[in-house]
Motif scaffolding. Structure first.
Motif, mmCIF file in Angstrom:
data_model
loop_
_atom_site.group_PDB
_atom_site.id
_atom_site.type_symbol
_atom_site.label_atom_id
_atom_site.label_comp_id
_atom_site.label_asym_id
_atom_site.label_seq_id
_atom_site.Cartn_x
_atom_site.Cartn_y
_atom_site.Cartn_z
ATOM 1 N N LEU A 98 -77.738 -27.340 65.999
ATOM 2 C CA LEU A 98 -77.652 -26.549 64.768
ATOM 3 C C LEU A 98 -76.372 -25.719 64.726
ATOM 4 O O LEU A 98 -75.793 -25.515 63.657
ATOM 5 N N ARG A 99 -75.919 -25.263 65.874
ATOM 6 C CA ARG A 99 -74.692 -24.470 65.920
ATOM 7 C C ARG A 99 -73.449 -25.331 65.686
ATOM 8 O O ARG A 99 -72.342 -24.815 65.639
ATOM 9 N N GLN A 100 -73.667 -26.629 65.532
ATOM 10 C CA GLN A 100 -72.601 -27.536 65.078
ATOM 11 C C GLN A 100 -72.845 -28.032 63.650
ATOM 12 O O GLN A 100 -72.087 -28.834 63.139
ATOM 13 N N GLY A 101 -73.939 -27.577 63.036
ATOM 14 C CA GLY A 101 -74.244 -27.991 61.673
ATOM 15 C C GLY A 101 -75.175 -29.167 61.545
ATOM 16 O O GLY A 101 -75.409 -29.665 60.440
ATOM 17 N N VAL A 102 -75.764 -29.633 62.663
ATOM 18 C CA VAL A 102 -76.661 -30.792 62.620
ATOM 19 C C VAL A 102 -78.054 -30.340 62.181
ATOM 20 O O VAL A 102 -78.694 -29.540 62.854
ATOM 21 N N THR A 103 -78.514 -30.874 61.072
ATOM 22 C CA THR A 103 -79.825 -30.500 60.542
ATOM 23 C C THR A 103 -80.873 -31.599 60.681
ATOM 24 O O THR A 103 -82.062 -31.345 60.480
ATOM 25 N N THR A 104 -80.438 -32.819 61.029
ATOM 26 C CA THR A 104 -81.388 -33.937 61.158
ATOM 27 C C THR A 104 -81.075 -34.746 62.409
ATOM 28 O O THR A 104 -79.932 -35.168 62.624
ATOM 29 N N GLU A 105 -82.114 -34.974 63.224
ATOM 30 C CA GLU A 105 -81.991 -35.720 64.477
ATOM 31 C C GLU A 105 -82.675 -37.076 64.327
ATOM 32 O O GLU A 105 -83.867 -37.148 64.013
ATOM 33 N N ILE A 106 -81.910 -38.151 64.584
ATOM 34 C CA ILE A 106 -82.447 -39.510 64.506
ATOM 35 C C ILE A 106 -82.638 -40.043 65.924
ATOM 36 O O ILE A 106 -81.690 -40.149 66.695
ATOM 37 N N MET A 107 -83.875 -40.398 66.260
ATOM 38 C CA MET A 107 -84.227 -40.805 67.630
ATOM 39 C C MET A 107 -84.537 -42.303 67.694
ATOM 40 O O MET A 107 -84.579 -42.983 66.688
ATOM 41 N N GLY A 108 -84.763 -42.779 68.916
ATOM 42 C CA GLY A 108 -85.298 -44.135 69.076
ATOM 43 C C GLY A 108 -84.354 -45.181 69.635
ATOM 44 O O GLY A 108 -84.480 -46.362 69.305
ATOM 45 N N GLU A 109 -83.419 -44.788 70.507
ATOM 46 C CA GLU A 109 -82.519 -45.780 71.104
ATOM 47 C C GLU A 109 -83.258 -46.600 72.167
ATOM 48 O O GLU A 109 -83.213 -46.296 73.354
ATOM 49 N N PHE A 427 -71.765 -40.750 63.265
ATOM 50 C CA PHE A 427 -71.681 -40.060 64.557
ATOM 51 C C PHE A 427 -73.061 -39.787 65.166
ATOM 52 O O PHE A 427 -74.012 -39.467 64.458
ATOM 53 N N GLY A 428 -73.120 -39.905 66.490
ATOM 54 C CA GLY A 428 -74.339 -39.588 67.232
ATOM 55 C C GLY A 428 -73.982 -38.994 68.576
ATOM 56 O O GLY A 428 -73.010 -39.414 69.207
ATOM 57 N N SER A 429 -74.752 -38.027 69.026
ATOM 58 C CA SER A 429 -74.423 -37.342 70.280
ATOM 59 C C SER A 429 -74.867 -38.106 71.517
ATOM 60 O O SER A 429 -74.307 -37.947 72.590
ATOM 61 N N ASP A 430 -75.926 -38.933 71.388
ATOM 62 C CA ASP A 430 -76.524 -39.597 72.545
ATOM 63 C C ASP A 430 -76.942 -38.565 73.588
ATOM 64 O O ASP A 430 -76.833 -38.784 74.787
ATOM 65 N N GLU A 431 -77.419 -37.427 73.112
ATOM 66 C CA GLU A 431 -77.861 -36.340 73.986
ATOM 67 C C GLU A 431 -78.993 -35.573 73.325
ATOM 68 O O GLU A 431 -79.249 -35.728 72.132
ATOM 69 N N PHE A 453 -70.146 -32.923 67.373
ATOM 70 C CA PHE A 453 -69.903 -32.833 65.924
ATOM 71 C C PHE A 453 -68.801 -31.823 65.610
ATOM 72 O O PHE A 453 -67.966 -32.059 64.726
ATOM 73 N N ALA A 454 -68.804 -30.721 66.347
ATOM 74 C CA ALA A 454 -67.707 -29.766 66.190
ATOM 75 C C ALA A 454 -66.384 -30.420 66.556
ATOM 76 O O ALA A 454 -65.331 -30.099 65.985
ATOM 77 N N ARG A 455 -66.419 -31.321 67.509
ATOM 78 C CA ARG A 455 -65.216 -32.026 67.963
ATOM 79 C C ARG A 455 -64.636 -32.917 66.864
ATOM 80 O O ARG A 455 -63.414 -33.061 66.747
ATOM 81 N N VAL A 456 -65.519 -33.516 66.064
ATOM 82 C CA VAL A 456 -65.044 -34.308 64.918
ATOM 83 C C VAL A 456 -64.220 -33.427 63.990
ATOM 84 O O VAL A 456 -63.102 -33.772 63.583
ATOM 85 N N LEU A 457 -64.776 -32.262 63.643
ATOM 86 C CA LEU A 457 -64.161 -31.397 62.630
ATOM 87 C C LEU A 457 -62.996 -30.569 63.172
ATOM 88 O O LEU A 457 -62.070 -30.249 62.422
ATOM 89 N N GLY A 458 -63.045 -30.225 64.455
ATOM 90 C CA GLY A 458 -61.991 -29.409 65.044
ATOM 91 C C GLY A 458 -60.874 -30.247 65.620
ATOM 92 O O GLY A 458 -59.803 -30.379 65.037
ATOM 93 N N LYS A 459 -61.140 -30.851 66.771
ATOM 94 C CA LYS A 459 -60.108 -31.618 67.481
ATOM 95 C C LYS A 459 -59.538 -32.757 66.638
ATOM 96 O O LYS A 459 -58.312 -32.889 66.496
ATOM 97 N N TYR A 460 -60.411 -33.595 66.065
ATOM 98 C CA TYR A 460 -59.924 -34.823 65.443
ATOM 99 C C TYR A 460 -59.572 -34.693 63.971
ATOM 100 O O TYR A 460 -58.765 -35.461 63.460
ATOM 101 N N CYS A 461 -60.189 -33.740 63.291
ATOM 102 C CA CYS A 461 -59.904 -33.553 61.869
ATOM 103 C C CYS A 461 -58.781 -32.526 61.673
ATOM 104 O O CYS A 461 -57.714 -32.842 61.153
ATOM 105 N N ARG A 462 -59.018 -31.304 62.115
ATOM 106 C CA ARG A 462 -58.034 -30.231 61.898
ATOM 107 C C ARG A 462 -56.810 -30.364 62.799
ATOM 108 O O ARG A 462 -55.667 -30.332 62.338
#
Length: 556
Positions: A98-109, A427-431, A453-462
């Motif tokens: 949630l502190r990265q903005g994730v509101t929905t978790e998809i499970m079942g790998e 994107f998926g965290s696998d964690e 997810f923060a890494r997508v928006l910080g490191k790779y986007c900005r």
């Protein structure tokens, strides 16, 4: 008459103003609706669990006003590969996500939390790690309902694990199902799909999933497809047999007539890195052909799985007890060791894929005795013990009687960036979603638990400008919601569920490292789930408005 009409107009205005009061108004933000378009500088209003509108609400009132000046307002992010199955039982707040903005978790790998019978219940209880829990459900749908009733801050949904279905029906043996058993597997799929599963998930490098033939998977997927299910797969190989594994996924998609997605897309092992361009090209060719193929990824060059992924799949024929017995038998150990040294195309050898035991980081032990080794490489432990690294790996798994959570450095940064540029990759965290407290501190997660997810928006986007902010937000929200056909999720539009994240594009940053993974990302200021604020000014509110979400085939 005019005076009377004026009075009626005044009454109508007053009534409208009263009706226009909202629960929340988010003002002055740059609103990215999830479509991939540029930001709109509008207010966003929430009433109950829905978005009431976007526009100028400067004269409207609300129970709560959020000033989003200088901030981005986006749909809540969707984690396409979550292992929060157990962590949400321990702590429903879903803090690291949630502190990265994730509101929905998809499970079942490959494995899902249902259905369970006595055999699976016993297996799960015996193999629990730091988190202990009772199994108070029988089906996958009941597990999701259990989480919702228990209280969670995020939404949850799940694929049905093909491994779980197989283990439920025939156990952990390396054999094909009988015709009667295959009928039973089909029936389980039908029931779970009608109860709301998203489709079929596989993880085909791991036993007992490895033992399943393609035809078995096709039969399950045919049932899922009739109920608008999807197929999502950790393919049978991400390295030496990458193209052959993708051919299997395409065959399943074609014959079952089902959309298909590649879990955590990669080319694993240095010698396989050059294959990525061709792999991406083959996916795009399939998409051009009309097949509904896509992928998800995490934003790191290291994978995370078990130390047992160093051993050939036959070692787990019969389950973990059989593995531990084999690892204690001198003659069998020699056979295992000989096979681990061979760069085979018959199974996914992560020991060789990592290139060196220096690139194999031990992260999560079950026994207190071995936990001091957390954070050391296999090479370091082998040196400490004065033993060969392969012998050390076998010793550790036998001693711990667990898979041993392990990080393998097997990808290239260049390839990660190539994947990031593809519009059809989400994107998926696998964690699991974690917190730097309690039992979570007993082991080291992969840093993607706190930073993906923060890494997508910080490191790779900005910072590195690999993708644009509107495109990153689209692929974090609307794209996975659309792919999964989640009901009224993934976009900021009137009538959609109010899953909303407010973050600072200038400061959002991941801080978790492989040495110190238990560090929250920063830059997310406010998060709403189903209209309820769960993150306020960067801190958790302890609210738990999360819900179980269902696939479009749900009929009961």
């Amino acid at each position: 008459m005019k005076r009377m009409l004026l009075g009626l107009a005044l009454i109508a205005t007053i009534s409208f103003a009263s009706a226009a009061d909202f629960d929340v108004i988010i003002r002055n933000g740059a609103v990215y609706d999830g479509s991939g378009g540029d930001a709109q500088h509008v207010d966003l209003a929430i009433k109950g669990d829905r978005i009431a509108g976007l526009g100028d609400f400067s004269k409207a009132s609300a129970k709560a006003i959020v000033n989003a000046s200088g901030l981005a307002v986006a749909p809540g992010f969707i984690n396409m590969l979550s292992w929060s199955t157990e962590s949400l039982i321990q702590d429903g707040r879903s803090q690291s996500e949630l502190r990265q903005g994730v509101t929905t978790e998809i499970m079942g790998e490959g494995e899902s939390m249902g259905p369970v019978n006595d055999r699976l219940r016993d297996y799960i209880l015996k193999n629990q790690g730091d988190i202990k829990y009772d199994i108070k459900w029988n089906t996958l749908a009941e597990y999701l309902q259990y989480l919702e009733k228990r209280g969670i801050s995020c939404n949850v949904a799940s694929f049905l694990g093909a491994t779980t279905v197989r283990a439920y029906v025939i156990g952990f043996d390396d054999r094909a199902p009988t015709p009667q058993e295959l009928d039973q597997m089909r029936e389980i799929v039908r029931k779970e799909m009608e109860a709301g599963a998203l489709g079929i998930g596989t993880s085909l490098i791991y036993p007992p999933a490895f033992y399943a033939k393609t035809e078995e998977l096709i039969e399950m997927c045919k049932v899922a497809a009739k109920l608008r299910g999807k197929y999502i797969s950790h393919m049978r190989s991400e390295g030496n047999q990458l193209f052959e594994a993708f051919d299997e996924l395409l065959r399943i998609a074609r014959e079952a007539k089902i959309p298909a997605e590649v879990y955590h897309i990669k080319a694993a092992g240095q010698k396989n890195w050059p294959k990525l361009d061709e792999f991406l090209s083959r996916i795009e060719s399939a998409r051009t052909e009309g097949l509904n193929i896509r992928a998800n990824m995490y934003t790191y060059t290291a994978a995370g799985t078990g130390l047992d992924a160093c051993f050939p799949p036959w070692t787990e024929d019969g389950g973990y007890p059989a593995l531990f017995k084999r690892l204690r038998d001198p003659a069998t150990r020699e056979k295992i060791k000989a096979e681990v040294k061979i760069d085979s195309d018959k199974w996914e050898n992560l020991y060789l894929g990592a290139g060196s035991p220096d690139n194999i980081l031990l992260a999560a032990f079950k026994s207190d005795k071995l936990k001091p080794l957390t954070g050391k490489t296999l090479a370091e432990v082998a040196k400490m013990r004065g033993k060969d690294p392969i012998d050390t790996a076998m010793d550790l798994v036998a001693e711990d009687e667990s898979r041993i959570g392990t990080v393998y450095f097997i990808m290239s940064e260049e390839n990660v960036k190539k994947e990031l540029k593809k519009s059809w990759i989400s994107f998926g965290s696998d964690e699991g979603s974690q917190a730097p407290e309690g039992p979570f501190l007993k082991s080291n997660p992969h840093p993607r638990a706190y930073g993906n997810f923060a890494r997508v928006l910080g490191k790779y986007c900005r910072d590195e400008k690999v993708i644009t902010l509107p495109e990153a937000i689209r692929r974090l929200s609307a794209q996975p919601a659309t792919n999964l056909e989640l009901d009224h999720r993934g976009m900021l539009k009137e009538g959609m569920f109010a899953d909303v994240v407010v973050f600072d594009p200038a400061t959002i940053t991941d801080h978790a490292t492989f040495d110190k993974p238990h560090q929250y990302a920063t830059g997310v200021k406010h998060v709403f789930v189903n209209g309820v604020q769960v993150i306020k000014d960067g801190g958790h509110t302890n609210a738990k408005p999360g819900r179980a979400l269902w696939g479009p085939g749900k009929t009961k």
